[in-house]
Design a protein around this motif. Structure first.
Motif, PDB file in Angstrom:
ATOM      1  N   GLY A 123     -95.133  26.818 -97.340  1.00 15.60           N
ATOM      2  CA  GLY A 123     -94.077  26.251 -98.154  1.00 15.60           C
ATOM      3  C   GLY A 123     -93.987  24.747 -97.983  1.00 15.60           C
ATOM      4  O   GLY A 123     -94.954  24.023 -98.192  1.00 15.60           O
ATOM      5  N   ASP A 124     -92.834  24.296 -97.598  1.00 16.02           N
ATOM      6  CA  ASP A 124     -92.626  22.858 -97.419  1.00 16.02           C
ATOM      7  C   ASP A 124     -92.552  22.472 -95.961  1.00 16.02           C
ATOM      8  O   ASP A 124     -91.933  21.486 -95.605  1.00 16.02           O
ATOM      9  CB  ASP A 124     -91.341  22.432 -98.135  1.00 16.02           C
ATOM     10  N   ARG A 125     -93.211  23.242 -95.090  1.00 11.25           N
ATOM     11  CA  ARG A 125     -93.168  22.956 -93.654  1.00 11.25           C
ATOM     12  C   ARG A 125     -94.553  23.080 -93.041  1.00 11.25           C
ATOM     13  O   ARG A 125     -95.385  23.852 -93.523  1.00 11.25           O
ATOM     14  CB  ARG A 125     -92.214  23.913 -92.925  1.00 11.25           C
ATOM     15  N   VAL A 126     -94.768  22.303 -91.952  1.00 13.12           N
ATOM     16  CA  VAL A 126     -95.987  22.415 -91.176  1.00 13.12           C
ATOM     17  C   VAL A 126     -95.590  22.489 -89.699  1.00 13.12           C
ATOM     18  O   VAL A 126     -94.740  21.729 -89.241  1.00 13.12           O
ATOM     19  CB  VAL A 126     -96.942  21.225 -91.429  1.00 13.12           C
ATOM     20  N   ALA A 127     -96.167  23.445 -88.986  1.00 16.23           N
ATOM     21  CA  ALA A 127     -95.867  23.656 -87.569  1.00 16.23           C
ATOM     22  C   ALA A 127     -97.132  23.477 -86.753  1.00 16.23           C
ATOM     23  O   ALA A 127     -98.205  23.929 -87.155  1.00 16.23           O
ATOM     24  CB  ALA A 127     -95.289  25.050 -87.338  1.00 16.23           C
ATOM     25  N   VAL A 128     -97.004  22.795 -85.622  1.00 20.53           N
ATOM     26  CA  VAL A 128     -98.149  22.537 -84.744  1.00 20.53           C
ATOM     27  C   VAL A 128     -97.766  22.928 -83.328  1.00 20.53           C
ATOM     28  O   VAL A 128     -96.660  22.631 -82.868  1.00 20.53           O
ATOM     29  CB  VAL A 128     -98.567  21.055 -84.790  1.00 20.53           C
ATOM     30  N   SER A 129     -98.663  23.592 -82.646  1.00 23.47           N
ATOM     31  CA  SER A 129     -98.461  23.971 -81.239  1.00 23.47           C
ATOM     32  C   SER A 129     -99.624  23.436 -80.430  1.00 23.47           C
ATOM     33  O   SER A 129    -100.786  23.683 -80.775  1.00 23.47           O
ATOM     34  CB  SER A 129     -98.369  25.492 -81.099  1.00 23.47           C
ATOM     35  N   VAL A 130     -99.331  22.652 -79.361  1.00 18.83           N
ATOM     36  CA  VAL A 130    -100.381  22.117 -78.500  1.00 18.83           C
ATOM     37  C   VAL A 130    -100.033  22.428 -77.050  1.00 18.83           C
ATOM     38  O   VAL A 130     -98.859  22.473 -76.685  1.00 18.83           O
ATOM     39  CB  VAL A 130    -100.545  20.588 -78.685  1.00 18.83           C
ATOM     40  N   PRO A 131    -101.050  22.633 -76.209  1.00 16.03           N
ATOM     41  CA  PRO A 131    -100.783  22.916 -74.787  1.00 16.03           C
ATOM     42  C   PRO A 131    -100.486  21.636 -74.022  1.00 16.03           C
ATOM     43  O   PRO A 131    -100.942  20.557 -74.398  1.00 16.03           O
ATOM     44  CB  PRO A 131    -102.095  23.560 -74.306  1.00 16.03           C
ATOM     45  N   VAL A 132     -99.708  21.760 -72.941  1.00 15.78           N
ATOM     46  CA  VAL A 132     -99.449  20.657 -72.009  1.00 15.78           C
ATOM     47  C   VAL A 132    -100.303  20.900 -70.774  1.00 15.78           C
ATOM     48  O   VAL A 132    -100.183  21.947 -70.128  1.00 15.78           O
ATOM     49  CB  VAL A 132     -97.959  20.586 -71.622  1.00 15.78           C
ATOM     50  N   ARG A 133    -101.158  19.940 -70.489  1.00 17.89           N
ATOM     51  CA  ARG A 133    -102.087  20.115 -69.367  1.00 17.89           C
ATOM     52  C   ARG A 133    -101.777  19.130 -68.250  1.00 17.89           C
ATOM     53  O   ARG A 133    -101.370  18.008 -68.514  1.00 17.89           O
ATOM     54  CB  ARG A 133    -103.542  19.921 -69.829  1.00 17.89           C
ATOM     55  N   HIS A 134    -101.997  19.569 -67.016  1.00 19.49           N
ATOM     56  CA  HIS A 134    -101.837  18.717 -65.826  1.00 19.49           C
ATOM     57  C   HIS A 134    -102.913  19.093 -64.830  1.00 19.49           C
ATOM     58  O   HIS A 134    -102.977  20.229 -64.370  1.00 19.49           O
ATOM     59  CB  HIS A 134    -100.468  18.926 -65.196  1.00 19.49           C
ATOM     60  N   GLU A 135    -103.800  18.117 -64.570  1.00 15.34           N
ATOM     61  CA  GLU A 135    -104.912  18.315 -63.626  1.00 15.34           C
ATOM     62  C   GLU A 135    -105.769  19.506 -64.052  1.00 15.34           C
ATOM     63  O   GLU A 135    -106.171  20.340 -63.252  1.00 15.34           O
ATOM     64  CB  GLU A 135    -104.389  18.506 -62.193  1.00 15.34           C
ATOM     65  N   GLY A 136    -106.045  19.582 -65.382  1.00 14.05           N
ATOM     66  CA  GLY A 136    -106.905  20.621 -65.901  1.00 14.05           C
ATOM     67  C   GLY A 136    -106.258  21.969 -66.089  1.00 14.05           C
ATOM     68  O   GLY A 136    -106.901  22.924 -66.518  1.00 14.05           O
ATOM     69  N   LYS A 137    -104.979  22.104 -65.791  1.00 15.11           N
ATOM     70  CA  LYS A 137    -104.288  23.390 -65.877  1.00 15.11           C
ATOM     71  C   LYS A 137    -103.202  23.311 -66.938  1.00 15.11           C
ATOM     72  O   LYS A 137    -102.497  22.326 -67.063  1.00 15.11           O
ATOM     73  CB  LYS A 137    -103.668  23.729 -64.517  1.00 15.11           C
ATOM     74  N   VAL A 138    -103.105  24.381 -67.740  1.00 16.06           N
ATOM     75  CA  VAL A 138    -102.059  24.449 -68.758  1.00 16.06           C
ATOM     76  C   VAL A 138    -100.735  24.796 -68.082  1.00 16.06           C
ATOM     77  O   VAL A 138    -100.597  25.841 -67.450  1.00 16.06           O
ATOM     78  CB  VAL A 138    -102.394  25.508 -69.838  1.00 16.06           C
ATOM     79  N   ILE A 139     -99.772  23.868 -68.193  1.00 16.99           N
ATOM     80  CA  ILE A 139     -98.476  24.086 -67.537  1.00 16.99           C
ATOM     81  C   ILE A 139     -97.351  24.287 -68.536  1.00 16.99           C
ATOM     82  O   ILE A 139     -96.198  24.407 -68.155  1.00 16.99           O
ATOM     83  CB  ILE A 139     -98.136  22.892 -66.626  1.00 16.99           C
ATOM     84  N   GLY A 140     -97.692  24.321 -69.849  1.00 14.90           N
ATOM     85  CA  GLY A 140     -96.649  24.522 -70.842  1.00 14.90           C
ATOM     86  C   GLY A 140     -97.175  24.346 -72.243  1.00 14.90           C
ATOM     87  O   GLY A 140     -98.385  24.182 -72.476  1.00 14.90           O
ATOM     88  N   THR A 141     -96.275  24.394 -73.203  1.00 15.35           N
ATOM     89  CA  THR A 141     -96.634  24.299 -74.613  1.00 15.35           C
ATOM     90  C   THR A 141     -95.600  23.450 -75.324  1.00 15.35           C
ATOM     91  O   THR A 141     -94.418  23.469 -74.975  1.00 15.35           O
ATOM     92  CB  THR A 141     -96.684  25.706 -75.255  1.00 15.35           C
ATOM     93  N   VAL A 142     -96.070  22.687 -76.331  1.00 22.10           N
ATOM     94  CA  VAL A 142     -95.179  21.891 -77.188  1.00 22.10           C
ATOM     95  C   VAL A 142     -95.309  22.392 -78.621  1.00 22.10           C
ATOM     96  O   VAL A 142     -96.439  22.512 -79.131  1.00 22.10           O
ATOM     97  CB  VAL A 142     -95.540  20.393 -77.110  1.00 22.10           C
ATOM     98  N   ASN A 143     -94.204  22.724 -79.269  1.00 26.28           N
ATOM     99  CA  ASN A 143     -94.178  23.130 -80.678  1.00 26.28           C
ATOM    100  C   ASN A 143     -93.430  22.069 -81.470  1.00 26.28           C
ATOM    101  O   ASN A 143     -92.364  21.611 -81.058  1.00 26.28           O
ATOM    102  CB  ASN A 143     -93.473  24.481 -80.841  1.00 26.28           C
ATOM    103  N   LEU A 144     -93.998  21.694 -82.647  1.00 26.53           N
ATOM    104  CA  LEU A 144     -93.384  20.696 -83.503  1.00 26.53           C
ATOM    105  C   LEU A 144     -93.346  21.236 -84.926  1.00 26.53           C
ATOM    106  O   LEU A 144     -94.373  21.732 -85.435  1.00 26.53           O
ATOM    107  CB  LEU A 144     -94.186  19.394 -83.455  1.00 26.53           C
TER     108      LEU A 144
END
Length: 600
Positions: A123-144
């Motif tokens: 529709g009229d929206r776009v959603a993006v999800s990217v991982p949060v990494r620290h020292e090569g390890k995924v420690i979380g996720t960001v959704n926009l």
């Protein structure tokens, strides 16, 4: 007559409709293709923009997720409100749980758990999800989640392209304006990103300071434990040497024996001094703070400093006018100033000038946070020398225990760490200002005393320190220390009953009503420490005085760096004089209270 390009009889006109139709078809196809590619390019552009914003947010919240700092993460997320196209932003931890979020409208709230696809357009929206990494390890996720122009609004533009070529220029103009707006928004985002990057740099500095503090605290805990065991040994050593000195006077070779005992005592005293330095650094020494005038204290030290530093060092005192009073342990403050003065002397082997200045100071919230003290008013004692100064690397390590630039015969590396521990335990701050070739200034900041405490009863030295055959209940879990302490008490003229635990002490107390004083170590095995034992004894025998002993300050009797009210303490290692004076003070105070209670 000029030649016509397309004469009326030309085949061109016969095929013109078809050409026009073909051209129209081609134009329609080109317009459709152009509309398709424009649509695709617009969607891709929005996806890239949202992905970049999501990537920036992911990098900025890394430290917040590592340190579980929800407020910082929320600040970063809410900063995206500057972009009106951002509908919502969410940060999730490594378990997928919502950590921090922002939503522009009620229908754009992010879900409670992470679960979006990498890129989703609808529709009229776009959603993006990217991982949060620290020292090569995924420690979380960001959704926009971002808004895009509705398709229904875009279709008329594409229809006009099919009908009129001028619409192409209009579309270009619209796209140019949109691109300009997007560029403006991107510039704002880049500026916000630069600001967030500066905040990350500041946070990294704070993290470095935190790691340094944690390292110093760890070393402090270690030295506290070592000092405790060392003091138990010193109690035995000094007690036996003291006993030896008392008994050898009657022997024929007393002079030689006394000489041997003297040197042994010197070594033990040095060990005790070293232990006190360890305790000062580890902030485990029992301080006895008192209201004091720093100007008067420094002035009274002038003769001592001149004798200690020698004639080649000029000592100058500069007392600040209107100096506020502070509250600190005067003996430990004198030791700290003396330590700094001796360090200054060693930095001026060819002679120089030592200046001790006092002044009032103020820590605002920003500088207080950097110094890890409470904001407010302080007094400062500055010790300045004209020596060679320090390098930045040496100054950074100066307060670390056992760090020294001197050879082993001229220092243990505990002088400045002892100053650091005492000042921090007193609620203050200590700072080094130095420059190679220009000398060094060490500033001690101590909190201003804003209200005078209630006057405490001053203990006077008893007329006699010898015991009068009173019965002392001695509680000590270390057999060697208990035996040594018992012999000291007996030689001082007391009867002694020994115990090693709290439970044993209470049973012994019930069987022996003649006990006149409880003398207990603070650290005892089992479920009852010395303070808890004393509380229970006072509940059963309110009139019974209690004298504590310990190798280092424990939380049971020391809080906020000072002895609890009503606590009487003799620290290990103690001598005959220390022990006898403390006992007589308590016993005579008890006798006075008893006599007062019997008056009609």
């Amino acid at each position: 007559m000029p030649t016509r390009i397309f004469p009326p009889s030309s085949r061109f006109w016969r095929v013109a409709p078809r050409l026009a139709a073909a051209t129209a078809v081609v134009l329609i196809a080109a317009a459709i293709a152009a509309a398709f590619f424009i649509e695709r390019a617009y969607t891709d552009q929005k996806q890239r923009e949202v992905s970049v914003s999501a990537g920036i947010l992911a990098s900025t919240v890394t430290a917040a997720l590592v340190f579980d700092d929800v407020s910082a993460a929320r600040e970063y997320v809410e900063a995206l409100a500057a972009n009106p196209e951002i509908l919502s932003a969410a940060v999730y931890d490594e378990t997928g749980a919502l950590f921090a979020s922002y939503a522009r409208t009620s229908d754009s709230r992010p879900p409670a758990t992470a679960g979006l696809a990498l890129i989703a357009v609808g529709g009229d929206r776009v959603a993006v999800s990217v991982p949060v990494r620290h020292e090569g390890k995924v420690i979380g996720t960001v959704n926009l989640l971002s808004t895009i122009e509705p398709l229904a609004s875009r279709l008329p533009r594409y229809a006009l392209i099919l009908l009129l070529t001028l619409m192409a220029a209009a579309v270009v103009a619209v796209l140019g304006a949109a691109q300009s707006a997007l560029a403006h928004v991107n510039e704002e985002l880049r500026e916000r990103a630069r600001q967030l990057q500066d905040q990350i740099v500041e946070r990294e500095k704070a993290e470095d300071a935190l790691r340094q503090i944690q390292k110093m605290e760890t070393i402090g805990q270690l030295t506290g434990g070592v000092a405790h065991d060392f003091n138990n040994l010193l109690t035995i050593i000094i007690g036996n040497l003291d006993r030896l000195e008392r008994r050898i006077d009657a022997k024929a070779d007393a002079a030689e024996l006394k000489k041997v005992a003297k040197f042994a005592r010197i070594g033990a005293d040095r060990a005790a001094t070293l232990t006190k330095s360890l305790l000062a650094f580890s902030r485990r020494q029992p301080l006895d703070p008192k209201p004091l005038d720093a100007n008067k204290l420094v002035s009274n030290m002038s003769d001592l400093l001149r004798r200690t530093l020698g004639e080649h060092i000029t000592v100058q005192m500069v007392g600040g006018a209107g100096l506020w009073r502070t509250q600190a342990d005067p003996n430990q403050l004198e030791n700290a100033i003396l330590n700094l003065a001796v360090n200054a002397r060693d930095a001026m082997p060819e002679g120089g000038r030592l200046t001790i200045e006092t002044a009032n100071a103020y820590f605002d919230p920003h500088h207080a946070a950097q110094a890890e003290v409470e904001p407010g008013q302080y007094i400062v004692i500055a010790v300045t020398d004209t020596g060679g100064g320090m390098t930045k690397e040496v100054a950074a390590q100066a307060f670390e225990p056992f760090f020294t630039t001197k050879d082993t015969s001229h220092g243990t590396g505990l002088g400045l760490s002892q100053v650091y521990g005492f000042v921090k335990q007193s609620g203050g701050h200590v700072q080094i200002y130095t420059e190679l070739g220009q000398g060094t200034t060490v500033k001690i900041y101590l909190p201003r005393l804003t209200a005078e405490p209630e006057a405490e009863e001053v203990e006077t030295a008893p007329d006699s320190v010898e015991g009068r055959h009173e019965t002392i209940l001695l509680v000590e879990d270390d057999p060697g220390v208990r035996e040594n302490s018992a012999m000291m008490l007996q030689e001082l003229g007391y009867r002694v009953i020994g115990a090693s635990t709290g439970a044993e002490t209470l049973q012994t107390l019930e069987r022996n009503r003649q006990v006149a004083l409880l003398f207990t170590d603070v650290g005892l095995p089992g479920s009852m420490n010395g303070r808890q034992l004393a509380d229970e004894v006072r509940r059963r025998r309110p009139e019974l005085p209690v004298l504590f002993t310990t190798g280092y300050a424990r939380n049971a009797i020391v809080h906020d760096g000072r002895l609890d009210p009503g606590v009487h303490l003799v620290t290990k290692p103690f001598s005959y004089a220390d022990l006898s004076t403390a006992l007589r003070n308590l016993l005579e105070a008890r006798a006075d209270r008893t006599a007062e209670a019997r008056k009609p």
